[in-house]
Design an enzyme around this catalytic site. Structure first.
Site, short mmCIF file in Angstrom:
data_model
loop_
_atom_site.label_atom_id
_atom_site.label_comp_id
_atom_site.label_asym_id
_atom_site.label_seq_id
_atom_site.Cartn_x
_atom_site.Cartn_y
_atom_site.Cartn_z
N GLU A 278 -16.16 -47.14 -9.82
CA GLU A 278 -15.37 -46.52 -10.89
C GLU A 278 -15.93 -45.15 -11.27
OE1 GLU A 278 -12.58 -47.66 -11.78
OE2 GLU A 278 -12.76 -49.53 -10.65
N ASP A 361 -15.10 -46.10 -2.87
CA ASP A 361 -15.86 -47.19 -2.23
C ASP A 361 -17.08 -46.64 -1.50
OD1 ASP A 361 -14.22 -49.23 -3.09
OD2 ASP A 361 -13.05 -49.36 -1.25
#
Length: 422
Positions: A278, A361
């Site tokens: 995030e 990611d």
């Protein structure tokens, strides 16, 4: 009127048949042979019951999505064709001579009718999610959220529609450009107030109780230069078994939030990977890229809506019971065209979003250097949400703003083997 209603019902029925055939018979979501037995194979991390439930729930959810997407357009079309929109306008004009009050009355009745028509579908979604243990929320709690949704959306709609139709009446040809300019500060304002005013209407946010975990998360945030002094947890276990975490807001209003379901079901290493992901969005300015993309699509969309409204009223105004776009009665046409264009643009938005999610990611795995925790995280996310590892092509194109679990686990394993692919 009967002819147009009959044709629209027939088209919708044939569309529904195609969707049913594609989801239940025509689509192929089988895992490619080369991935079978690997970390992305659900047979390696889900039991037989979870595998069955995952397939059933995914198909039901996808079918409902494609069926209900055009349903609201159909409602707006019917409201126009039967003349109900024109009647609501007459009622609102009879109540007050002030345009803002007329707008408030018109928007209330239009919102109420659309919500009432859509309620059975929303209730069906809730019941399906409840039966598969994705949702844990009571019916009373669910209804409370529905009511909050209605009134929050109603308040914003009054403001938006009053400004929008004020511009249409004053600048008949260039209203779309002025509306777009005003949408820029309005969008930023919404992003600023959402974490502190809107989100708390639905859930209770409290400082993270696990102070040791908070210290580790804030250490990652400091590396990412995120102006956060606290990590918040939200009591989502009252509503769902799904897992999530996010960084929301802009500037000093930025918030790092963890669902309590995530805290309860994932290990510390897995939680740190999610939080690093995030924060990767924040570091790579994805929120601002998203705003820029949204504004570009909004400009194109408003321009196209203006052209399409002019054409529709000129060619089919007698059927739609509209004589000019300045009428409040044309709002269902505006919303119908907006829904269609949004649906058509979703594949392009999702392509950009999937690229950003992959970058986040890879940023997270570089920060945590723990590919095993990353793979375990995606496996747990799949199990908690009963998600498909390898969804059908059309489902991925229209529904997936994130890479599929198959893709995410594959490129993380490639990173672990020293072959990162951006």
């Amino acid at each position: 009127m009967r002819k147009w209603l009959t044709v629209s019902v027939l088209i919708y029925f044939l569309y529904g048949l195609f969707v049913y055939w594609y989801i239940y018979m025509g689509a192929d979501s089988a895992l490619p042979t080369q991935f079978q037995g690997g970390s992305a194979d659900p047979n390696t991390f889900m039991n037989s019951r979870e595998l069955v439930l995952s397939g059933e729930y995914s198909r039901l959810r996808d079918f409902l999505y494609f069926i209900t997407a055009p349903f609201e357009w159909f409602i707006f079309f019917v409201i126009l064709v039967i003349g109900f929109s024109r009647k609501i306008q007459h009622w609102s004009e009879g109540i007050s001579r002030f345009f803002v009050i007329q707008t408030a009355v018109y928007v209330f009745w239009l919102s109420f009718i659309v919500t009432l028509c859509a309620f059975p579908i929303e209730w069906m979604r809730y019941k399906i999610s409840l039966s598969y243990h994705i949702t844990t929320q009571s019916f009373a709690g669910w209804m409370k959220d529905q009511l909050i949704d209605f009134w929050v959306n109603y308040a914003f709609m009054i403001l938006i529609v009053a400004v929008l139709y004020g511009l249409i009446r004053k600048f008949s040809r260039k209203w779309w450009l002025f509306a777009w300019v005003l949408s820029i500060p309005f969008s930023l304002f919404l992003m600023f107030i959402q974490p502190v005013l809107i989100d708390p209407l639905y859930n209770e946010f409290t400082p993270l109780k696990n102070k040791e975990l908070e210290t580790k998360i804030l250490a990652i945030a400091e590396k990412a230069d995120i102006p956060a002094e606290h990590v918040f947890e939200v009591n989502m276990s009252e509503k769902t078994n799904a897992l999530n975490a996010y960084v929301t807001g802009i500037g000093d209003n930025s918030r790092i939030v963890l669902w309590d379901t995530t805290l309860n079901k994932l290990s510390e290493e897995e939680i740190l990977f999610i939080m690093a992901h995030e924060m990767g969005h924040y570091v790579m300015k994805h929120i601002y890229v998203g705003i820029a993309g949204y504004l570009v699509l909004t400009l194109i969309g408003l321009y196209l809506i203006n052209r399409l409204m002019n054409f529709s009223i000129r060619r089919f105004g007698h059927i739609l019971n509209i004589t000019e776009k300045q009428q409040l009665a044309s709002l269902p046409l505006f919303l119908m065209l907006l829904g269609m264009l949004t649906f058509a643009s979703d594949p392009f938005s999702n392509i950009i979003s999937r690229h950003q999610e992959k970058d986040a990611d890879l940023y997270a795995i570089e920060m945590t250097e723990n590919p095993e925790a990353a793979v375990n995280t995606f496996q747990e996310l799949t199990k908690a949400g009963l998600s498909e590892v390898n969804p059908p092509g059309l489902v991925k194109i229209f529904r997936y703003s994130h890479p599929t679990i198959l893709e995410r686990i594959t490129y993380l394993e490639e990173w672990g083997n020293g072959k990162p692919e951006k």
